[in-house]
Design a protein around this motif. Structure first.
Motif, PDB file in Angstrom:
ATOM      1  N   THR A   1      42.046  50.107  38.749  1.00 55.82           N
ATOM      2  CA  THR A   1      42.196  51.558  38.590  1.00 55.82           C
ATOM      3  C   THR A   1      41.912  51.988  37.155  1.00 55.82           C
ATOM      4  O   THR A   1      41.213  52.980  36.918  1.00 55.82           O
ATOM      5  CB  THR A   1      43.621  51.992  38.981  1.00 55.82           C
ATOM      6  N   THR A   2      42.441  51.246  36.193  1.00 54.19           N
ATOM      7  CA  THR A   2      42.276  51.657  34.791  1.00 54.19           C
ATOM      8  C   THR A   2      40.819  51.620  34.360  1.00 54.19           C
ATOM      9  O   THR A   2      40.375  52.488  33.605  1.00 54.19           O
ATOM     10  CB  THR A   2      43.117  50.778  33.850  1.00 54.19           C
ATOM     11  N   ILE A   3      40.059  50.633  34.838  1.00 53.71           N
ATOM     12  CA  ILE A   3      38.664  50.554  34.394  1.00 53.71           C
ATOM     13  C   ILE A   3      37.832  51.680  34.989  1.00 53.71           C
ATOM     14  O   ILE A   3      36.889  52.174  34.369  1.00 53.71           O
ATOM     15  CB  ILE A   3      38.059  49.168  34.725  1.00 53.71           C
ATOM     16  N   ILE A   4      38.180  52.140  36.207  1.00 56.76           N
ATOM     17  CA  ILE A   4      37.479  53.289  36.803  1.00 56.76           C
ATOM     18  C   ILE A   4      37.726  54.547  35.969  1.00 56.76           C
ATOM     19  O   ILE A   4      36.804  55.298  35.631  1.00 56.76           O
ATOM     20  CB  ILE A   4      37.944  53.505  38.248  1.00 56.76           C
ATOM     21  N   LEU A   5      38.998  54.794  35.642  1.00 54.70           N
ATOM     22  CA  LEU A   5      39.336  55.990  34.863  1.00 54.70           C
ATOM     23  C   LEU A   5      38.714  55.948  33.474  1.00 54.70           C
ATOM     24  O   LEU A   5      38.209  56.956  32.964  1.00 54.70           O
ATOM     25  CB  LEU A   5      40.857  56.117  34.746  1.00 54.70           C
ATOM     26  N   MET A   6      38.724  54.777  32.875  1.00 52.26           N
ATOM     27  CA  MET A   6      38.215  54.639  31.520  1.00 52.26           C
ATOM     28  C   MET A   6      36.712  54.885  31.473  1.00 52.26           C
ATOM     29  O   MET A   6      36.204  55.625  30.629  1.00 52.26           O
ATOM     30  CB  MET A   6      38.548  53.247  30.998  1.00 52.26           C
TER      31      MET A   6
ATOM     32  N   LEU B   1      31.116  49.979  36.306  1.00 52.87           N
ATOM     33  CA  LEU B   1      30.872  49.456  37.652  1.00 52.87           C
ATOM     34  C   LEU B   1      30.811  47.927  37.648  1.00 52.87           C
ATOM     35  O   LEU B   1      31.324  47.274  38.570  1.00 52.87           O
ATOM     36  CB  LEU B   1      29.559  50.032  38.205  1.00 52.87           C
ATOM     37  N   ILE B   2      30.194  47.365  36.619  1.00 52.34           N
ATOM     38  CA  ILE B   2      30.146  45.898  36.505  1.00 52.34           C
ATOM     39  C   ILE B   2      31.556  45.329  36.341  1.00 52.34           C
ATOM     40  O   ILE B   2      31.934  44.351  36.996  1.00 52.34           O
ATOM     41  CB  ILE B   2      29.262  45.477  35.317  1.00 52.34           C
ATOM     42  N   GLY B   3      32.344  45.961  35.460  1.00 51.30           N
ATOM     43  CA  GLY B   3      33.710  45.501  35.250  1.00 51.30           C
ATOM     44  C   GLY B   3      34.551  45.610  36.503  1.00 51.30           C
ATOM     45  O   GLY B   3      35.357  44.722  36.820  1.00 51.30           O
ATOM     46  N   LEU B   4      34.387  46.690  37.257  1.00 52.02           N
ATOM     47  CA  LEU B   4      35.138  46.870  38.491  1.00 52.02           C
ATOM     48  C   LEU B   4      34.786  45.776  39.498  1.00 52.02           C
ATOM     49  O   LEU B   4      35.668  45.212  40.162  1.00 52.02           O
ATOM     50  CB  LEU B   4      34.835  48.254  39.085  1.00 52.02           C
ATOM     51  N   TYR B   5      33.505  45.480  39.620  1.00 50.35           N
ATOM     52  CA  TYR B   5      33.062  44.433  40.541  1.00 50.35           C
ATOM     53  C   TYR B   5      33.715  43.091  40.200  1.00 50.35           C
ATOM     54  O   TYR B   5      34.223  42.382  41.090  1.00 50.35           O
ATOM     55  CB  TYR B   5      31.534  44.311  40.479  1.00 50.35           C
ATOM     56  N   LEU B   6      33.731  42.738  38.920  1.00 49.55           N
ATOM     57  CA  LEU B   6      34.323  41.464  38.509  1.00 49.55           C
ATOM     58  C   LEU B   6      35.822  41.426  38.781  1.00 49.55           C
ATOM     59  O   LEU B   6      36.358  40.396  39.222  1.00 49.55           O
ATOM     60  CB  LEU B   6      34.054  41.219  37.022  1.00 49.55           C
TER      61      LEU B   6
ATOM     62  N   PHE C   1      27.830  56.939  25.127  1.00 46.73           N
ATOM     63  CA  PHE C   1      28.859  57.351  26.077  1.00 46.73           C
ATOM     64  C   PHE C   1      28.361  57.229  27.517  1.00 46.73           C
ATOM     65  O   PHE C   1      29.110  56.840  28.417  1.00 46.73           O
ATOM     66  CB  PHE C   1      29.302  58.786  25.785  1.00 46.73           C
ATOM     67  N   LEU C   2      27.098  57.561  27.750  1.00 46.54           N
ATOM     68  CA  LEU C   2      26.551  57.501  29.097  1.00 46.54           C
ATOM     69  C   LEU C   2      26.461  56.068  29.618  1.00 46.54           C
ATOM     70  O   LEU C   2      26.506  55.836  30.827  1.00 46.54           O
ATOM     71  CB  LEU C   2      25.163  58.158  29.133  1.00 46.54           C
ATOM     72  N   LEU C   3      26.347  55.106  28.715  1.00 44.57           N
ATOM     73  CA  LEU C   3      26.278  53.705  29.130  1.00 44.57           C
ATOM     74  C   LEU C   3      27.586  53.211  29.746  1.00 44.57           C
ATOM     75  O   LEU C   3      27.599  52.174  30.420  1.00 44.57           O
ATOM     76  CB  LEU C   3      25.927  52.824  27.932  1.00 44.57           C
ATOM     77  N   ALA C   4      28.670  53.937  29.517  1.00 45.77           N
ATOM     78  CA  ALA C   4      29.964  53.513  30.057  1.00 45.77           C
ATOM     79  C   ALA C   4      29.966  53.497  31.585  1.00 45.77           C
ATOM     80  O   ALA C   4      30.706  52.716  32.193  1.00 45.77           O
ATOM     81  CB  ALA C   4      31.076  54.435  29.550  1.00 45.77           C
ATOM     82  N   GLY C   5      29.153  54.340  32.216  1.00 51.05           N
ATOM     83  CA  GLY C   5      29.112  54.397  33.675  1.00 51.05           C
ATOM     84  C   GLY C   5      28.723  53.061  34.297  1.00 51.05           C
ATOM     85  O   GLY C   5      29.519  52.459  35.043  1.00 51.05           O
ATOM     86  N   PRO C   6      27.523  52.545  34.016  1.00 54.39           N
ATOM     87  CA  PRO C   6      27.144  51.251  34.601  1.00 54.39           C
ATOM     88  C   PRO C   6      28.010  50.086  34.133  1.00 54.39           C
ATOM     89  O   PRO C   6      28.288  49.173  34.906  1.00 54.39           O
ATOM     90  CB  PRO C   6      25.686  51.067  34.142  1.00 54.39           C
ATOM     91  N   LEU C   7      28.485  50.117  32.873  1.00 52.49           N
ATOM     92  CA  LEU C   7      29.364  49.048  32.402  1.00 52.49           C
ATOM     93  C   LEU C   7      30.668  49.020  33.189  1.00 52.49           C
ATOM     94  O   LEU C   7      31.190  47.955  33.536  1.00 52.49           O
ATOM     95  CB  LEU C   7      29.672  49.229  30.907  1.00 52.49           C
TER      96      LEU C   7
ATOM     97  N   LEU D   1      41.972  62.486  26.541  1.00 55.92           N
ATOM     98  CA  LEU D   1      43.316  62.256  27.060  1.00 55.92           C
ATOM     99  C   LEU D   1      43.281  61.340  28.285  1.00 55.92           C
ATOM    100  O   LEU D   1      44.144  60.469  28.451  1.00 55.92           O
ATOM    101  CB  LEU D   1      43.992  63.586  27.406  1.00 55.92           C
ATOM    102  N   VAL D   2      42.286  61.536  29.156  1.00 58.29           N
ATOM    103  CA  VAL D   2      42.139  60.650  30.315  1.00 58.29           C
ATOM    104  C   VAL D   2      41.835  59.230  29.842  1.00 58.29           C
ATOM    105  O   VAL D   2      42.371  58.256  30.372  1.00 58.29           O
ATOM    106  CB  VAL D   2      41.033  61.160  31.261  1.00 58.29           C
TER     107      VAL D   2
END
Length: 489
Positions: free
Chosen positions: A105-110, A216-221, A208-214, A139-140
């Motif tokens: 959950t935290t990595i999705i929000l981040m 998703l990779i973290g969530l998968y792992l 900042f835009l690179l955070a999106g694909p990064l 804040l998020v």
């Protein structure tokens, strides 16, 4: 020689609640998944810090240079103010429903909030709405990060064998440095590749835009991981349903029954973070705004220092497994007290060589913290409230003393006119941190509180169970040194 007890079968080892065998492949997966999340967290925060001057121009164009910087760092600090709320929410929740679910959950929000910062319109386009949106997404970021470090360090600590916890846990901070290096490197490349106007107009958005694909990779792992053995054993031992074990009960257990380790955690993290943010977040601004260095040159020097730290960090973690955590932490705090001022004086000379030597001195001392703290902090708390205790204590300290460090140092320097505010601040923190280290117990090579011994091999597990059997039978247990001699042989 204290040889493995071969009368103990493999099934007995696997089913015994008195020892946990953790294969290296499982530890490796846990380290990679948590390290990436930590790298992404500090990539996000590093990008913001390294682009502070540019962000000030985008969102506060009508303010003066100092006011722009103060406004930008104030928003930087705002994310840290809500981190304790994230710690209070995600920490006890992770102790109740599991570390894995909360970390996903935290990595999705981040990742989502960081990506959103990259698409915010500028002040010139939407006026006051622009900085309001910046504050909202920061804040998020802060709220989600409140559950990230505590969960990640708990996850790695609970997966690692007792005798190698320092080594494996150090890779969590390897992720921190990797995030900072990636942020500094990307900002340097972008700043060098485009004009100053283009950087303000659009190029600042790219990191900042690179955070999106990064993300998703973290969530998968993280979704591929199993829950930690320590948490599973805790749940089986307690035999409580989710309804019976409320988050509120976990929170009370953390704050009331375990107040002493919580206070020590806050003090240790506060002292560490003043040094951490004073070097990694504030220093690029100090080099450019105070000493007049070109931003790219200052970042290049910082990148070199951080790369050296990345190479050395696992060796520090391994050393802490051999000599103990406390000697290394005490060396770090004494070093910061004695050498912070000389290091800043060297940096103030302004020559590239002296600047690098000063940065290397501070980086070398900080290395003793980043290589050791990931194994020290989780060991302060018992398994049942480890995530919550660490998340709350860590984020309270970071909120008050960490994220505010660049803001406090910038404001104090502006008010006093002294370039030596930062080392004085670090020296005070070092004294307080050293006192806290003296009050904690040595935890190297020992099981986590509330968990059975965690070992890397079946032979070692048999030795542990054999010693336990001999102790129960009234025989004299063999020493740990004898067991280590067998391991080495």
């Amino acid at each position: 020689m204290n040889a493995p007890d071969h009368s103990i079968t493999a099934d007995e080892v696997a089913q015994s609640p008195d020892v946990t065998v953790i294969d290296e492949a499982s530890v490796s997966r846990a380290v990679k998944a948590t390290m990436l999340g930590n790298a992404m967290e500090w990539f996000d925060f590093g990008v913001y810090a390294y682009l502070a001057t540019t962000i000030g121009q985008v969102f506060f164009p009508e303010a003066s240079g100092t006011a722009q910087l103060l406004s930008t760092f104030a928003i930087f600090a705002a994310a840290f103010i809500v981190r304790p709320l994230g710690g209070f929410f995600f920490g006890p929740l992770g102790d109740r429903i599991g570390r894995k679910k909360v970390l996903a959950t935290t990595i999705i929000l981040m990742a989502g909030s960081t990506f959103a910062i990259g698409v915010i319109p500028s002040y010139e386009s939407v006026g006051i709405l622009a900085p309001i949106l910046l504050v909202l997404f920061r804040l998020v970021q802060g709220f989600s990060t409140g559950g990230e470090y505590g969960g990640a360090s708990t996850f790695v600590a609970e997966y690692a064998p007792d005798k190698r916890r320092g080594f494996f846990a150090s890779f969590l901070e390897f992720g921190t440095l990797a995030g900072y290096v990636a942020a500094a490197g990307l900002v340097t490349v972008i700043s060098s590749a485009v004009s100053a106007d283009a950087l303000v107009d659009w190029a600042w958005r790219i990191p900042f835009l690179l955070a999106g694909p990064l993300g998703l990779i973290g969530l998968y792992l993280r979704l591929r991981l199993e829950e930690t053995p320590a948490f599973q054993q805790q749940q089986q031992a307690e035999e409580r349903s989710l309804a019976e074990e409320s988050t509120g009960r976990k929170l009370r257990e953390t704050l009331v029954d375990n107040w002493r380790p919580l206070v020590l955690c806050v003090i240790l993290v506060a002292a560490y973070n003043i040094a951490h943010y004073g070097l990694l977040s504030y220093m690029p601004t100090y080099l450019s705004n105070t000493l007049g260095y070109d931003e790219s040159h200052g970042l290049v020097l910082m990148i070199i220092v951080m790369l050296i730290m990345m190479v050395c960090i696992s060796f520090v973690g391994k050393l802490s497994d051999r000599v103990g955590r406390k000697p290394l932490l005490l060396t770090g705090f004494v070093g910061f007290f004695a050498l912070s001022l000389p290091a800043y004086l060297l940096i103030g000379v302004g020559h590239y060589v002296t600047v690098f030597v000063g940065l290397a001195m501070l980086g070398g001392l900080l290395l003793l913290f980043v290589g050791v703290f990931p194994s020290v902090l989780p060991a302060l708390f018992p398994t049942g409230i480890r995530y919550g205790g660490l998340a709350i204590g860590y984020n309270l300290a970071v909120s008050i003393f960490g994220g505010t460090t660049p803001l406090v140092l910038t404001a104090l320097q502006d008010a006093t006119g002294s370039d030596l505010v930062a080392p004085m601040y670090m020296m005070v923190a070092a004294v307080i941190g050293a006192i806290a280290v003296l009050l904690i117990s040595e935890t190297a090579r020992k099981p986590l509180e509330g968990s059975p011994p965690a070992v890397a091999t079946e032979a070692e597990a048999r030795r542990v169970l054999g010693r336990l059997r001999r102790t129960k039978a009234g025989e004299s247990p063999r020493s740990e040194h004898e067991a280590d001699a067998v391991d080495a042989g």
